[in-house]
Design a protein around this motif. Structure first.
Motif, mmCIF file in Angstrom:
data_model
loop_
_atom_site.group_PDB
_atom_site.id
_atom_site.type_symbol
_atom_site.label_atom_id
_atom_site.label_comp_id
_atom_site.label_asym_id
_atom_site.label_seq_id
_atom_site.Cartn_x
_atom_site.Cartn_y
_atom_site.Cartn_z
ATOM 1 N N ILE A 204 1.054 -1.085 -0.100
ATOM 2 C CA ILE A 204 -0.033 -0.170 -0.124
ATOM 3 C C ILE A 204 0.892 1.171 0.096
ATOM 4 C CG2 ILE A 204 -1.930 -1.079 1.198
ATOM 5 C CD1 ILE A 204 -1.098 0.633 3.568
ATOM 6 N N SER A 205 0.356 2.491 -0.267
ATOM 7 C CA SER A 205 0.859 3.529 -0.479
ATOM 8 C C SER A 205 0.984 4.342 0.932
ATOM 9 C CB SER A 205 0.335 4.536 -1.477
ATOM 10 O OG SER A 205 -1.045 4.982 -0.997
ATOM 11 N N PRO A 206 2.238 5.201 1.024
ATOM 12 C CA PRO A 206 2.243 5.933 2.352
ATOM 13 C C PRO A 206 0.971 6.890 2.365
ATOM 14 C CG PRO A 206 4.033 6.226 0.747
ATOM 15 C CD PRO A 206 3.146 5.449 0.107
ATOM 16 N N GLU A 207 0.324 7.122 1.476
ATOM 17 C CA GLU A 207 -1.008 8.035 1.646
ATOM 18 C C GLU A 207 -1.977 7.309 2.173
ATOM 19 O OE1 GLU A 207 -0.696 7.655 -3.015
ATOM 20 O OE2 GLU A 207 0.847 7.798 -1.139
ATOM 21 N N PHE A 208 -2.004 6.055 2.008
ATOM 22 C CA PHE A 208 -3.281 5.312 2.275
ATOM 23 C C PHE A 208 -3.076 5.143 4.041
ATOM 24 C CE2 PHE A 208 -4.936 1.382 3.632
ATOM 25 C CZ PHE A 208 -6.264 1.228 3.140
ATOM 26 N N GLU A 209 -1.817 4.777 4.348
ATOM 27 C CA GLU A 209 -1.696 4.487 5.784
ATOM 28 C C GLU A 209 -1.802 5.749 6.473
ATOM 29 O OE1 GLU A 209 1.230 1.605 7.156
ATOM 30 O OE2 GLU A 209 2.124 2.000 5.569
ATOM 31 N N VAL A 210 -1.285 6.988 5.971
ATOM 32 C CA VAL A 210 -1.492 8.131 6.719
ATOM 33 C C VAL A 210 -3.023 8.669 7.014
ATOM 34 C CG1 VAL A 210 -1.057 10.847 6.565
ATOM 35 C CG2 VAL A 210 0.986 9.076 6.026
ATOM 36 N N ALA A 211 -3.762 8.178 5.797
ATOM 37 C CA ALA A 211 -5.036 8.675 5.728
ATOM 38 C C ALA A 211 -5.867 7.871 6.576
ATOM 39 C CB ALA A 211 -5.836 8.562 4.256
ATOM 40 N N LEU A 212 -5.748 6.492 6.722
ATOM 41 C CA LEU A 212 -6.259 5.458 7.474
ATOM 42 C C LEU A 212 -6.026 5.883 9.015
ATOM 43 C CD1 LEU A 212 -7.351 2.515 7.153
ATOM 44 C CD2 LEU A 212 -5.189 1.929 7.807
ATOM 45 N N PHE A 213 -4.924 5.904 9.460
ATOM 46 C CA PHE A 213 -4.629 6.135 10.922
ATOM 47 C C PHE A 213 -5.040 7.469 11.231
ATOM 48 C CE2 PHE A 213 -1.818 2.353 10.217
ATOM 49 C CZ PHE A 213 -2.721 1.616 10.651
ATOM 50 N N THR A 214 -5.014 8.424 10.297
ATOM 51 C CA THR A 214 -5.250 9.817 10.933
ATOM 52 C C THR A 214 -6.758 10.100 11.201
ATOM 53 O OG1 THR A 214 -3.616 10.961 9.609
ATOM 54 C CG2 THR A 214 -5.358 12.307 10.115
ATOM 55 N N ILE A 215 -7.457 9.281 10.287
ATOM 56 C CA ILE A 215 -9.081 9.349 10.417
ATOM 57 C C ILE A 215 -9.488 8.687 11.841
ATOM 58 C CG2 ILE A 215 -11.256 8.056 9.778
ATOM 59 C CD1 ILE A 215 -10.280 8.695 6.727
ATOM 60 N N ILE A 216 -8.748 7.348 12.273
ATOM 61 C CA ILE A 216 -9.095 6.776 13.489
ATOM 62 C C ILE A 216 -8.701 7.768 14.584
ATOM 63 C CG2 ILE A 216 -8.527 4.778 14.973
ATOM 64 C CD1 ILE A 216 -8.254 3.194 12.030
ATOM 65 N N PHE A 217 -7.410 8.334 14.314
ATOM 66 C CA PHE A 217 -6.787 9.101 15.666
ATOM 67 C C PHE A 217 -7.708 10.344 15.940
ATOM 68 C CE2 PHE A 217 -4.477 12.890 16.747
ATOM 69 C CZ PHE A 217 -3.786 12.471 17.932
ATOM 70 N N LEU A 218 -8.042 10.891 14.726
ATOM 71 C CA LEU A 218 -9.083 12.170 14.858
ATOM 72 C C LEU A 218 -10.558 11.833 15.331
ATOM 73 C CD1 LEU A 218 -7.949 14.321 12.214
ATOM 74 C CD2 LEU A 218 -7.712 14.870 14.425
ATOM 75 N N MET A 219 -11.014 10.569 15.007
ATOM 76 C CA MET A 219 -12.501 10.128 15.530
ATOM 77 C C MET A 219 -12.586 9.827 16.714
ATOM 78 S SD MET A 219 -14.047 10.942 12.743
ATOM 79 C CE MET A 219 -15.882 10.208 13.240
ATOM 80 N N SER A 220 -11.343 9.612 17.496
ATOM 81 C CA SER A 220 -11.654 9.231 18.992
ATOM 82 C C SER A 220 -10.663 9.962 19.716
ATOM 83 C CB SER A 220 -11.229 7.708 18.957
ATOM 84 O OG SER A 220 -10.938 7.187 20.366
ATOM 85 N N SER A 221 -11.083 10.363 21.083
ATOM 86 C CA SER A 221 -10.169 11.049 21.925
ATOM 87 C C SER A 221 -9.575 10.124 22.981
ATOM 88 C CB SER A 221 -10.765 12.121 22.557
ATOM 89 O OG SER A 221 -12.007 11.718 23.312
ATOM 90 N N GLU A 222 -9.845 8.757 22.823
ATOM 91 C CA GLU A 222 -9.417 7.845 23.662
ATOM 92 C C GLU A 222 -7.835 7.586 23.868
ATOM 93 O OE1 GLU A 222 -11.095 5.763 26.015
ATOM 94 O OE2 GLU A 222 -12.653 7.187 25.356
#
Length: 262
Positions: A204-222
């Motif tokens: 997978i591309s670097p942008e896919f990983e950054v996008a994926l984990f940025t979304i999960i990071f920002l959608m939770s404050s845990e």
């Protein structure tokens, strides 16, 4: 979440094709490693990566900028990072490059819709910078020695022996090629196992990983977020650990797949 992550998967046009752009060699099943031990029987004489099309990596903008960042870090925790103006510029160029992709545009649009990111692209880039490149203390004995990008994509060492992070296939391939990593064999899924494992996406591309984990990071404050999603044919657990307003670590775990070879 499953819907947007599958959109990102479908948009990832820079993903390399298995068997064509890269080939892996699983070889033997890795031996048991006792907790706290660094030694394992080597069941793989050859490297994990039998072939990677390096020309393709050099010619795709996001990979090229990504690779230029991999030598910017001191891998030992507890040793303060010194960031030069040239390295700061390389960080920004990488963010600029991934923001040009459909993957990151989709992630940005989703996060704006969810009220987690600013609509202005410049402000969103600054948000990405803080999440991934803002330095912080991982080892309390030293200065600012770590950041999300270093831990997840580059990898770090603890006491000069134990590898932490390094959840990226390009870095694994390059480290293996230079003789810094020795692949010992594969670990089959074992539902009874209690050993803590994490996986690496391959191809997978670097942008896919950054996008994926940025979304999960920002959608939770845990402090630690774990979500189970089905992406393409794979049932995955995606894990993100928070370190203040930055990513501490993030990685996928493969739970199941309809591919019988796995």
């Amino acid at each position: 979440l499953t819907e947007v992550l599958n959109q990102l998967w479908d948009l990832d046009s820079n993903r390399l094709k298995p068997g064509t752009d890269y080939r892996i060699s699983l070889q033997g099943k890795a031996g048991y490693v006792a907790p706290g031990s660094n030694s394992a029987k080597d069941r793989a004489n050859a490297p994990l990566f039998a072939y990677v099309n390096e020309e393709k990596l050099k010619n795709i903008k996001t990979y090229a900028h990504f690779i230029s960042l991999l030598d910017n870090y001191e891998m030992s925790t507890g040793v303060s990072e010194t960031v030069t103006s040239e390295e700061l510029q390389e960080n920004r160029l990488f963010i600029d490059a991934i923001m040009e992709t459909e993957v990151m545009k989709c992630a940005h649009k989703y996060l704006v819709k969810k009220g987690q990111s600013p609509a202005d692209p410049g402000k969103f880039k600054r948000q990405l910078y803080d999440i991934w490149f803002q330095l912080y203390h991982r080892d309390r004995s030293g200065g600012e020695d770590s950041c999300g990008f270093e831990h997840v994509f580059v990898g770090e060492t603890k006491h000069g022996k134990e590898i932490m992070g390094l959840h990226n296939w390009v870095q694994f391939y390059l480290q293996e090629k230079h003789g810094h990593v020795d692949y010992k064999g594969y670990k089959a899924r074992d539902n009874k196992s209690t050993v803590r494992t994490s996986c690496i996406f391959i191809g997978i591309s670097p942008e896919f990983e950054v996008a994926l984990f940025t979304i999960i990071f920002l959608m939770s404050s845990e402090k630690m977020t774990s979500v189970v999603v089905k992406v393409d044919e794979y049932m995955l657990e995606l894990v993100v650990h928070r370190h203040g307003s930055s990513i501490g670590t993030s990685y996928p775990k493969l739970l199941s797949s309809n591919n019988r070879d796995l």
